[in-house]
Scaffold this motif. Structure first.
Motif, mmCIF file in Angstrom:
data_model
loop_
_atom_site.group_PDB
_atom_site.id
_atom_site.type_symbol
_atom_site.label_atom_id
_atom_site.label_comp_id
_atom_site.label_asym_id
_atom_site.label_seq_id
_atom_site.Cartn_x
_atom_site.Cartn_y
_atom_site.Cartn_z
ATOM 1 N N MET A 45 3.782 -13.120 -4.266
ATOM 2 C CA MET A 45 3.006 -14.502 -4.438
ATOM 3 C C MET A 45 2.785 -15.170 -5.535
ATOM 4 S SD MET A 45 -0.762 -13.278 -4.753
ATOM 5 C CE MET A 45 -1.218 -13.261 -6.153
ATOM 6 N N PHE A 46 3.062 -15.026 -7.265
ATOM 7 C CA PHE A 46 3.553 -15.603 -7.925
ATOM 8 C C PHE A 46 4.739 -16.941 -7.355
ATOM 9 C CE2 PHE A 46 0.860 -12.591 -10.041
ATOM 10 C CZ PHE A 46 -0.054 -13.049 -10.371
ATOM 11 N N VAL A 47 5.603 -16.247 -7.002
ATOM 12 C CA VAL A 47 6.991 -17.144 -6.937
ATOM 13 C C VAL A 47 6.523 -18.022 -6.083
ATOM 14 C CG1 VAL A 47 8.965 -17.357 -6.015
ATOM 15 C CG2 VAL A 47 8.749 -15.730 -7.944
ATOM 16 N N THR A 48 5.970 -17.758 -5.154
ATOM 17 C CA THR A 48 5.696 -18.798 -3.858
ATOM 18 C C THR A 48 4.593 -20.174 -4.090
ATOM 19 O OG1 THR A 48 5.777 -17.169 -2.354
ATOM 20 C CG2 THR A 48 4.408 -18.732 -1.186
ATOM 21 N N PHE A 49 3.604 -19.553 -5.434
ATOM 22 C CA PHE A 49 2.231 -20.201 -6.030
ATOM 23 C C PHE A 49 3.549 -20.890 -6.234
ATOM 24 C CE2 PHE A 49 -0.724 -16.991 -4.816
ATOM 25 C CZ PHE A 49 -1.023 -17.944 -3.531
ATOM 26 N N ALA A 50 4.159 -21.054 -7.413
ATOM 27 C CA ALA A 50 4.875 -21.786 -8.343
ATOM 28 C C ALA A 50 5.335 -22.438 -7.192
ATOM 29 C CB ALA A 50 5.745 -20.736 -9.800
ATOM 30 N N ARG B 257 0.652 -1.112 -0.559
ATOM 31 C CA ARG B 257 0.419 -0.051 -0.040
ATOM 32 C C ARG B 257 1.220 1.249 -0.023
ATOM 33 N NH1 ARG B 257 -4.506 -0.441 4.461
ATOM 34 N NH2 ARG B 257 -5.105 0.905 2.608
ATOM 35 N N GLN B 258 2.217 1.393 0.206
ATOM 36 C CA GLN B 258 2.935 2.272 0.166
ATOM 37 C C GLN B 258 3.472 2.781 -0.872
ATOM 38 O OE1 GLN B 258 3.905 3.620 3.292
ATOM 39 N NE2 GLN B 258 2.591 2.364 3.948
ATOM 40 N N GLY B 259 3.358 1.588 -1.753
ATOM 41 C CA GLY B 259 3.470 2.343 -3.778
ATOM 42 C C GLY B 259 3.645 1.576 -4.404
ATOM 43 N N ARG B 260 3.454 1.778 -5.831
ATOM 44 C CA ARG B 260 3.839 0.672 -6.687
ATOM 45 C C ARG B 260 4.867 0.344 -7.050
ATOM 46 N NH1 ARG B 260 -0.257 -1.233 -9.637
ATOM 47 N NH2 ARG B 260 -0.180 -1.662 -12.335
ATOM 48 N N VAL B 261 5.822 0.193 -6.465
ATOM 49 C CA VAL B 261 7.091 -0.921 -6.962
ATOM 50 C C VAL B 261 7.120 -1.644 -5.532
ATOM 51 C CG1 VAL B 261 9.677 -0.997 -6.404
ATOM 52 C CG2 VAL B 261 8.665 1.037 -7.208
ATOM 53 N N PHE B 262 7.046 -1.097 -4.383
ATOM 54 C CA PHE B 262 6.623 -2.250 -3.156
ATOM 55 C C PHE B 262 5.100 -3.216 -4.023
ATOM 56 C CE2 PHE B 262 8.032 0.978 -0.467
ATOM 57 C CZ PHE B 262 8.763 0.234 -0.691
ATOM 58 N N GLU B 263 3.948 -2.568 -4.253
ATOM 59 C CA GLU B 263 3.154 -3.427 -5.374
ATOM 60 C C GLU B 263 3.527 -5.172 -5.876
ATOM 61 O OE1 GLU B 263 -1.277 -3.188 -7.044
ATOM 62 O OE2 GLU B 263 -0.152 -1.469 -6.865
ATOM 63 N N MET B 264 3.977 -4.766 -6.446
ATOM 64 C CA MET B 264 5.080 -5.197 -7.887
ATOM 65 C C MET B 264 5.972 -6.446 -6.880
ATOM 66 S SD MET B 264 3.385 -4.432 -10.747
ATOM 67 C CE MET B 264 4.053 -4.920 -11.954
ATOM 68 N N ILE B 265 6.550 -5.919 -5.771
ATOM 69 C CA ILE B 265 7.194 -7.203 -5.229
ATOM 70 C C ILE B 265 6.205 -8.299 -4.439
ATOM 71 C CG2 ILE B 265 8.991 -7.485 -3.376
ATOM 72 C CD1 ILE B 265 10.276 -4.826 -4.307
ATOM 73 N N ALA B 266 5.286 -8.011 -4.092
ATOM 74 C CA ALA B 266 4.767 -8.478 -3.044
ATOM 75 C C ALA B 266 3.891 -9.375 -3.991
ATOM 76 C CB ALA B 266 3.127 -7.555 -2.777
#
Length: 106
Positions: A69-74, A56-65
């Motif tokens: 998430m996708f790496v963890t699910f994979a 929620r602090q910015g677009r860069v942190f959102e992309m990292i999150a």
């Protein structure tokens, strides 16, 4: 297919949610009793919630999150499709009822 740790041959593993199949898993060649090693990628799950709060602090942190998430699910999917096995260390359960077949007959 997983490798038997005792004889290094392929062992057909059941679906990871099939608990009955996993409780009776044994190597067909050497008859060693096997069990699944718990997936390590589930340890990454609790890190997702703080990352989405940080997102929620910015677009860069959102992309990292989202990438995390996708790496963890994979990783979870990959570990569930190709589970690793180890030799079962727990002994078989003792029977609750014992038959005295060699004892005196009345």
């Amino acid at each position: 297919m997983a490798k038997c740790p005792a004889c290094s041959r392929d062992v057909r593993t059941p679906f990871f949610c099939n608990l009955d199949g996993w409780s009776h898993l044994a190597c067909p060649q050497c008859k060693a009793r096997l069990e699944m090693i718990p997936p390590r990628s589930f340890l990454l799950g609790p890190l997702m919630a703080p990352l989405f709060v940080l997102a929620r602090q910015g677009r860069v942190f959102e992309m990292i999150a989202y990438a995390f998430m996708f790496v963890t699910f994979a990783l979870i999917l990959l570990e569930s499709l190709r589970p690793k096995v180890r030799l079962r260390t727990k002994p078989l359960p003792k029977p609750e009822i014992r038959l005295n077949l060699g004892g005196p007959s009345n």
